[in-house]
Design a protein around this motif. Structure first.
Motif, mmCIF file in Angstrom:
data_model
loop_
_atom_site.group_PDB
_atom_site.id
_atom_site.type_symbol
_atom_site.label_atom_id
_atom_site.label_comp_id
_atom_site.label_asym_id
_atom_site.label_seq_id
_atom_site.Cartn_x
_atom_site.Cartn_y
_atom_site.Cartn_z
ATOM 1 N N UNK A 21 0.828 -1.208 0.000
ATOM 2 C CA UNK A 21 0.000 0.000 0.000
ATOM 3 C C UNK A 21 0.866 1.263 0.000
ATOM 4 N N UNK A 22 1.972 1.240 0.751
ATOM 5 C CA UNK A 22 2.878 2.385 0.797
ATOM 6 C C UNK A 22 3.539 2.607 -0.564
ATOM 7 N N UNK A 23 3.932 1.519 -1.201
ATOM 8 C CA UNK A 23 4.550 1.610 -2.522
ATOM 9 C C UNK A 23 3.553 2.199 -3.509
ATOM 10 N N UNK A 24 2.303 1.723 -3.480
ATOM 11 C CA UNK A 24 1.282 2.237 -4.386
ATOM 12 C C UNK A 24 1.051 3.726 -4.173
ATOM 13 N N UNK A 25 1.027 4.175 -2.919
ATOM 14 C CA UNK A 25 0.862 5.598 -2.634
ATOM 15 C C UNK A 25 2.033 6.391 -3.190
ATOM 16 N N UNK A 26 3.246 5.884 -3.028
ATOM 17 C CA UNK A 26 4.433 6.582 -3.518
ATOM 18 C C UNK A 26 4.428 6.661 -5.043
ATOM 19 N N UNK A 27 4.068 5.558 -5.705
ATOM 20 C CA UNK A 27 4.009 5.528 -7.170
ATOM 21 C C UNK A 27 2.949 6.501 -7.669
ATOM 22 N N UNK A 28 1.779 6.478 -7.051
ATOM 23 C CA UNK A 28 0.697 7.376 -7.433
ATOM 24 C C UNK A 28 1.104 8.837 -7.253
ATOM 25 N N UNK A 29 1.729 9.146 -6.133
ATOM 26 C CA UNK A 29 2.163 10.530 -5.872
ATOM 27 C C UNK A 29 3.231 10.962 -6.878
ATOM 28 N N UNK A 30 4.197 10.106 -7.148
ATOM 29 C CA UNK A 30 5.274 10.457 -8.084
ATOM 30 C C UNK A 30 4.731 10.649 -9.496
ATOM 31 N N UNK A 31 3.842 9.759 -9.936
ATOM 32 C CA UNK A 31 3.261 9.879 -11.272
ATOM 33 C C UNK A 31 2.402 11.138 -11.372
ATOM 34 N N UNK A 32 1.662 11.443 -10.327
ATOM 35 C CA UNK A 32 0.828 12.644 -10.305
ATOM 36 C C UNK A 32 1.695 13.894 -10.422
ATOM 37 N N UNK A 33 2.814 13.930 -9.690
ATOM 38 C CA UNK A 33 3.734 15.083 -9.777
ATOM 39 C C UNK A 33 4.264 15.246 -11.194
#
Length: 179
Positions: A21-33
């Protein structure tokens, strides 16, 4: 394209002990940026802190791989691709790249995202509108054309210019392109 995007944008944690879940949040945040900033298309110009469009290593690498790899020899045989990468073909790559990063944002994983022709068409149209405005500025138009000419020379095997590494772009913002 997907493997280049995964490698170039560094949005997937390497060797991490984080929970899924933490990895998914990080990936989502990085892609969004990347998408919100338009940084998937550009890098800062080290000389003045200004941004330059279409100079992201991933975009160049994908264009070269897609249009000039051994599997695309037919394009290398057309006169137009000897001299330059046409703007619309670069935009096609940028639109698909945006769709891939959007897929990473939506799933939060490194799985191959679903990408429809309609999504690519929408991304292409939005990018094209911005590029049309950029092309109305003579110095920006010239920078973009010079960069695409350089990429074509690299694709055709002129590696002396590749080593020099000067890539041009633009420096004001609209959609994901700085005007």
């Amino acid at each position: 394209m997907i493997s280049i995007a995964k490698r170039a944008y560094d949005i997937f944690p390497q060797g991490s002990t984080m929970q899924k879940e933490e990895v998914q949040k990080q990936v989502t945040a990085a892609a969004t940026r990347l998408l919100k900033s338009g940084d998937y298309l550009r890098l800062p110009d080290s000389s003045g802190g200004q941004f330059r469009n279409f100079t992201a290593q991933a975009l160049r690498d994908v264009c070269l791989e897609f249009y000039y790899s051994n599997s695309k020899k037919a394009l290398k045989n057309t006169n137009e691709f000897h001299r330059t990468i046409p703007i619309n073909t670069m935009l096609l790559v940028a639109a698909v790249l945006k769709g891939i990063i959007s897929g990473f944002r939506e799933t939060g994983t490194d799985k191959v995202p679903d990408l429809t022709a309609e999504q690519c068409r929408t991304h292409f149209i939005n990018l094209r509108k911005s590029v049309d405005m950029l092309l109305d500025i003579p110095e920006r138009c010239e920078e973009l054309e010079e960069m695409l000419d350089q990429w074509a020379r690299i694709g055709m095997g002129d590696f002396d210019n590749y080593a020099a590494g000067s890539v041009a772009g633009s420096d004001a913002e609209d959609i994901n392109i700085i005007l």
